[in-house]
Design an enzyme around this catalytic site. Structure first.
Site, PDB file in Angstrom:
ATOM      1  N   LYS A 177       0.854  -1.184   0.000  1.00 40.51           N
ATOM      2  CA  LYS A 177       0.000   0.000   0.000  1.00 40.51           C
ATOM      3  C   LYS A 177       0.891   1.234   0.000  1.00 40.51           C
ATOM      4  O   LYS A 177       1.827   1.324   0.793  1.00 40.51           O
ATOM      5  CB  LYS A 177      -0.908   0.005   1.226  1.00 40.51           C
ATOM      6  CG  LYS A 177      -1.790   1.239   1.349  1.00 40.51           C
ATOM      7  CD  LYS A 177      -2.652   1.168   2.593  1.00 40.51           C
ATOM      8  CE  LYS A 177      -3.527   2.403   2.729  1.00 40.51           C
ATOM      9  NZ  LYS A 177      -4.386   2.343   3.938  1.00 40.51           N
ATOM     10  N   ASP A 221     -13.702   3.243  11.318  1.00 40.07           N
ATOM     11  CA  ASP A 221     -14.185   3.098   9.943  1.00 40.07           C
ATOM     12  C   ASP A 221     -14.403   1.628   9.612  1.00 40.07           C
ATOM     13  O   ASP A 221     -13.988   1.141   8.558  1.00 40.07           O
ATOM     14  CB  ASP A 221     -13.211   3.734   8.957  1.00 40.07           C
ATOM     15  CG  ASP A 221     -13.842   3.965   7.572  1.00 40.07           C
ATOM     16  OD1 ASP A 221     -15.083   3.985   7.490  1.00 40.07           O
ATOM     17  OD2 ASP A 221     -13.093   4.119   6.598  1.00 40.07           O
TER      18      ASP A 221
END
Length: 254
Positions: A17, A113
């Site tokens: 990432k 989240d």
């Protein structure tokens, strides 16, 4: 942005990432990237249900986060592909989610989240793990002790707790548990609890206690329904913590 790669030193397949550094063009140590700092903190205990952070590299403008490759994709994909077939599958995946959330909360981290896109699976029928700590926050207190309340907005509206949607100071741990309740309902039913409302009315629906009107079909097990009542509780002071959820008979009984 993510990439699939192979490590030259071990031939291990990994995911990478990329994270842009906070200050463009300035060499900033990767520990200053808050997401990585929080992820490292959670990963210290090597929890089974949190995606493994393997290494971190950097360039002048980017940080490259090397993590374990999750071949099964995210939970949203698994549900679309029909991999959650019955209550047994829902129970298995939800138990993995609660184990991952327990590891986060035990480390003093509110994820903030939780949603299917941020829950990755090792492979078809494999282990679910919590990922993406971009909105996460570290707190001084634990779920069993007093902690500072959060005020900044977080979470996707479909999975956000009523107090978060209202913009009130909120207990991040309890807000995470509301998100877990929405995910459990989706695992069991195949759709969100508030599917009959348009996105424009969703926040108002949740805040106005429309959770009392959530449809629970007769085929839903009583234990699962009881647990949903504990999680989709609009009062965060009585909403169950992750430790209480782990002791619930439905989760204990399998």
């Amino acid at each position: 942005m993510g990439y699939h790669a192979t490590r030259s030193d071990s031939a291990e397949e990994v995911a990478i990432k990329t994270v842009r550094k906070p200050v463009h063009g300035v060499s900033v140590c990767y520990e200053d990237v808050e997401e990585i700092d929080v992820w490292r903190h959670v990963h210290k205990g090597s929890p089974d249900n949190v995606v493994s952070l393997l290494d971190v590299k950097q360039s002048p403008t980017y940080v490259f986060v090397i993590m374990e490759l999750m071949r099964g994709g995210d939970l949203s994909r698994a549900m679309r592909q029909g991999e959650v077939r019955d209550e047994r599958d829902a129970w298995r995946l939800f138990s993995h989610l609660i184990a991952g959330v327990s590891a986060c909360h035990g480390a003093g981290v509110c994820h903030r989240d939780l949603k299917p896109l941020n829950l990755l699976i090792t492979g078809r029928g494999g282990t679910l793990k919590v990922a993406d700590f971009g909105l996460s926050t570290r707190l001084a207190g634990t779920p069993d002790a007093s902690c500072a309340l959060l005020s900044s907005p977080a979470c996707t509206p479909d999975y956000a707790a009523p107090e978060v949607l209202r913009g009130l100071n909120n207990d991040g741990y309890k807000a995470d548990m509301w998100s877990c309740g929405v995910i459990l309902y989706e695992l069991l039913m195949g759709h969100l609890p508030f599917v009959k409302y348009t996105q424009g009315r969703l926040s108002a629906a949740i805040v106005a206690r429309y959770n009392d009107r959530v449809y629970y079909p007769p085929c839903m097990a009583g234990g699962a329904k009881d647990l949903l009542f504990r999680l989709l509780d609009t009062d965060p002071t009585t909403r169950w913590s992750v430790h209480q959820v782990r002791e619930h008979p439905w989760l204990q009984g399998g």
